[in-house]
Design a protein around this motif. Structure first.
Motif, PDB file in Angstrom:
ATOM      1  N   GLY A 144       0.802  -1.165   0.441  1.00  0.00           N
ATOM      2  CA  GLY A 144       0.150  -0.101  -0.137  1.00  0.00           C
ATOM      3  C   GLY A 144       1.221   0.985   0.049  1.00  0.00           C
ATOM      4  O   GLY A 144       0.771   2.560  -0.682  1.00  0.00           O
ATOM      5  N   PHE A 145       1.666   1.402   0.434  1.00  0.00           N
ATOM      6  CA  PHE A 145       3.232   2.728   0.402  1.00  0.00           C
ATOM      7  C   PHE A 145       3.833   2.079  -0.927  1.00  0.00           C
ATOM      8  O   PHE A 145       4.952   3.294  -1.103  1.00  0.00           O
ATOM      9  N   LEU A 146       3.381   1.647  -1.921  1.00  0.00           N
ATOM     10  CA  LEU A 146       4.080   1.317  -3.244  1.00  0.00           C
ATOM     11  C   LEU A 146       3.563   2.590  -4.406  1.00  0.00           C
ATOM     12  O   LEU A 146       2.347   2.182  -4.186  1.00  0.00           O
ATOM     13  N   PRO A 147       4.505   2.703  -5.326  1.00  0.00           N
ATOM     14  CA  PRO A 147       3.220   3.156  -6.635  1.00  0.00           C
ATOM     15  C   PRO A 147       2.488   2.606  -7.045  1.00  0.00           C
ATOM     16  O   PRO A 147       2.482   0.856  -7.178  1.00  0.00           O
ATOM     17  N   GLY A 179      -0.526   6.565  -8.732  1.00  0.00           N
ATOM     18  CA  GLY A 179      -0.090   7.287  -6.965  1.00  0.00           C
ATOM     19  C   GLY A 179       0.300   6.291  -6.017  1.00  0.00           C
ATOM     20  O   GLY A 179       0.840   4.710  -6.373  1.00  0.00           O
ATOM     21  N   TRP A 180       1.331   7.421  -4.858  1.00  0.00           N
ATOM     22  CA  TRP A 180       1.406   6.971  -4.076  1.00  0.00           C
ATOM     23  C   TRP A 180       1.833   7.433  -3.467  1.00  0.00           C
ATOM     24  O   TRP A 180       1.926   8.675  -2.984  1.00  0.00           O
ATOM     25  N   GLU A 181       0.840   6.457  -1.636  1.00  0.00           N
ATOM     26  CA  GLU A 181       1.646   7.486  -0.488  1.00  0.00           C
ATOM     27  C   GLU A 181       2.665   6.949   0.473  1.00  0.00           C
ATOM     28  O   GLU A 181       3.252   5.783   0.495  1.00  0.00           O
ATOM     29  N   ILE A 182       3.303   8.284   0.921  1.00  0.00           N
ATOM     30  CA  ILE A 182       4.702   8.203   0.843  1.00  0.00           C
ATOM     31  C   ILE A 182       5.038   7.723   2.001  1.00  0.00           C
ATOM     32  O   ILE A 182       3.857   8.037   3.661  1.00  0.00           O
ATOM     33  N   ALA A 183       5.864   6.296   2.322  1.00  0.00           N
ATOM     34  CA  ALA A 183       5.524   5.958   3.622  1.00  0.00           C
ATOM     35  C   ALA A 183       6.415   6.567   4.592  1.00  0.00           C
ATOM     36  O   ALA A 183       7.182   6.599   5.235  1.00  0.00           O
ATOM     37  N   ASP A 188       5.822   1.350   5.850  1.00  0.00           N
ATOM     38  CA  ASP A 188       5.801   0.198   5.155  1.00  0.00           C
ATOM     39  C   ASP A 188       6.203  -0.766   6.322  1.00  0.00           C
ATOM     40  O   ASP A 188       5.831  -1.289   6.331  1.00  0.00           O
ATOM     41  N   LYS A 189       7.721  -0.184   6.792  1.00  0.00           N
ATOM     42  CA  LYS A 189       8.163  -1.130   7.634  1.00  0.00           C
ATOM     43  C   LYS A 189       7.508  -1.461   8.661  1.00  0.00           C
ATOM     44  O   LYS A 189       7.629  -2.770   9.241  1.00  0.00           O
ATOM     45  N   LEU A 190       7.004  -0.563   9.440  1.00  0.00           N
ATOM     46  CA  LEU A 190       5.670  -1.507  10.575  1.00  0.00           C
ATOM     47  C   LEU A 190       4.970  -2.180  10.425  1.00  0.00           C
ATOM     48  O   LEU A 190       4.550  -2.830  10.698  1.00  0.00           O
ATOM     49  N   ALA A 191       4.279  -1.428   8.876  1.00  0.00           N
ATOM     50  CA  ALA A 191       2.902  -2.797   8.832  1.00  0.00           C
ATOM     51  C   ALA A 191       3.713  -3.850   8.081  1.00  0.00           C
ATOM     52  O   ALA A 191       3.482  -5.147   8.878  1.00  0.00           O
TER      53      ALA A 191
END
Length: 520
Positions: A144-147, A179-183, A188-191
């Motif tokens: 979810g945190f990747l383009p 779209g890209w949600e910046i982690a 992203d690591k925590l998820a």
């Protein structure tokens, strides 16, 4: 309140560490956005600035994605209430499944049963499927945190004949969107860490299911062999009771005993037949139980044949160091639960701060007066300012859940330590009882042999021989029960220690051994 004031307000209220860096970068971004707006009069120059600023956005996104917002970790636990030898951070973790504990019973048929149980048991199969589900989810937990890229199309009708230049409002269009949600702050690591820990806990559930069903199968097998030996012992005791009944009947007819003694002897003989039927039913129940554990409906016919009882006295068990308890599946699962909840605290904390999204679109639309192609995109910033404390409440709730799993972890360790200590005491007591029963049975056998010799020489009557035979049968029954109890105690200790009852496990030693080695 403008955006710059909002940034200053939030930074002064909450920003520390990585968050201060984030808000500094936000102010830098805002100044660059103002510069682009001031230069928008010259179209060609504006297009050049847009291209340059796209590179700036990409650089800023990469910088912000390196920020990390961590939560409480396993090292934050103060194990003051744990057993003194237990060290959850520094001690090397024993290798799970390094020892097949049932081999200590030295029974090849039991080894085969345990192997079939681990492969065919339906409880273990359910745990394996839960592990497969957790592994599938963890595979793409941080996606979810990747383009991401998607294709969309739309068509609308209108009575107006006005040609629309805005790519997002054209009546007929086909768009390639990204779209890209910046982690930010390591979201992203925590998820991914949270999903991985779910998978680790599912793996420990599989280990726990295997350990449980293997212990149940071994216990049923030990009871089955004990019941078969008890049935054989009942046959011997029934024969001795029949002789006692004949002797009592003869003595009653000759006036040397009352008829009540003969009646009591007859009732004892009938009770032996009833006891034999009960043992037959119990044997069938244990065979059926083993079949259910193996995931089949019919029991193995070869189990009906009597074989020697499993002997637990050969297993070398002196003590169970506290470090061995760390290989228990429930303890390992509790450790992973602490780490997972700590990651969730970090995720909830990161929601207190702004989120940055990058989006873009390449579209083909009509009708237009110019080109049918269009490109649009840019960043968007979501900044939490007033939410009536909802995000803070979520953080506090996650921290409370973390403290709960820490308490559950400590409780699991204390319970495991108590179970292992109790099982070890029960095993040592069972071994003493087995030794006593062996000695008593040997003495009874000698007495029976002497009584048989005296009866054959005519130096003793038949009643004395019957009494000795009954005593020998009773002590044999006690020995059978003692051996069964010892084997069950060994199984209970292996289960309480997480699949190992040996204090000589690789890489593990008691504190006394460590002191002795260091002293030498």
């Amino acid at each position: 309140m403008n955006a710059t004031a909002c940034i200053r307000f939030v930074a002064s209220a909450t920003g520390t560490g990585d968050q201060r860096l984030f808000f500094w970068v936000m102010r830098f971004m805002w100044s660059k956005m103002n510069r682009v707006r001031r230069d928008s009069v010259d179209r060609s120059r504006s297009n050049c600035n847009v291209v340059l600023n796209r590179h700036r956005w990409m650089l800023i996104a990469l910088l912000l994605s390196s920020c990390h917002q961590g939560g409480p970790t396993f090292s934050d636990i103060a194990p003051v209430e744990l057993p003194p030898q237990f060290s959850p951070v520094r001690a090397p973790r024993p290798h799970q499944g390094s020892e097949a504990w049932w081999l200590a019973l030295n029974d090849s048929q039991l080894n085969s049963i345990v192997a079939r149980v681990e492969q065919g048991n339906l409880t273990v199969a359910q745990a394996r499927e839960r592990l497969a589900a957790a592994a599938a989810i963890s595979h793409s937990a941080s996606s979810g945190f990747l383009p991401n890229v998607g294709l969309s199309g739309s068509a609308t009708g209108s009575s107006s004949r006005t040609k629309v230049e805005d790519i997002s409002r054209r009546p007929a269009q086909l768009n390639l969107e990204t779209g890209w949600e910046i982690a930010l702050f390591g979201q992203d690591k925590l998820a991914q860490q949270s999903a991985n820990l779910d998978r680790y806990m599912a793996a420990e559930d599989v280990n726990a299911a295997k350990l449980s069903v293997a212990a149940e199968a071994a216990t049923s097998y030990v009871r089955l062999r004990a019941l078969q030996h008890q049935r054989q012992n009942v046959d011997l005791l029934s024969s001795a009771k029949a002789k006692a009944r004949d002797v009592a009947t003869l003595r009653s007819k000759s006036g040397l005993a009352t008829r009540f003694e003969a009646q009591a002897a007859s009732e004892d003989s009938a009770a032996m037949a009833q006891q034999k039927r009960l043992l037959e039913n119990a044997i069938a129940d244990e065979i059926q139980c083993i079949a259910v554990l193996q995931g089949v409906k019919e029991g193995d016919a070869t189990l009906s044949a009597m074989r020697p009882q499993p002997v637990a006295s050969n297993a070398r068990v002196t003590a169970v160091p506290a470090d061995v308890l760390r290989q228990r599946p429930d303890i390992r699962r509790a450790e992973f639960a602490v780490l997972k909840t700590g990651a969730e605290v970090g995720i909830a904390t990161s929601d207190l701060y702004p989120k940055l999204h990058l989006s873009g679109m390449i579209g083909i639309g009509s009708p237009v007066s110019g080109s049918i192609f269009g490109i649009m995109g840019g960043p968007s910033l979501q900044m939490p300012i007033f939410d009536y404390g909802k995000r803070l409440d979520v953080v506090e709730a996650k921290k409370a859940q973390w403290r709960e799993v820490v308490a559950a972890y400590r409780q699991a360790v204390l319970v495991a330590h108590g179970e292992a200590s109790s099982a070890l005491r029960a095993l040592l007591a069972a071994r003493l009882e087995t030794a006593r029963a062996k000695s008593a049975y040997a003495t009874a056998q000698k007495g029976s042999a002497q009584a048989k010799l005296l009866s054959r020489e005519g130096l003793s009557d038949a009643s004395a021989l019957v009494v000795r035979q009954i005593e020998a049968a009773e002590t044999r029954r006690q020995l059978t029960e003692a051996m069964k109890d010892e084997a069950e105690a060994l199984i209970a200790l292996a289960k309480a220690a997480g699949g190992s009852f040996s204090a000589e496990a690789p890489g593990i030693a008691t504190s006394s051994e460590k002191r002795r080695k260091s002293g030498s």
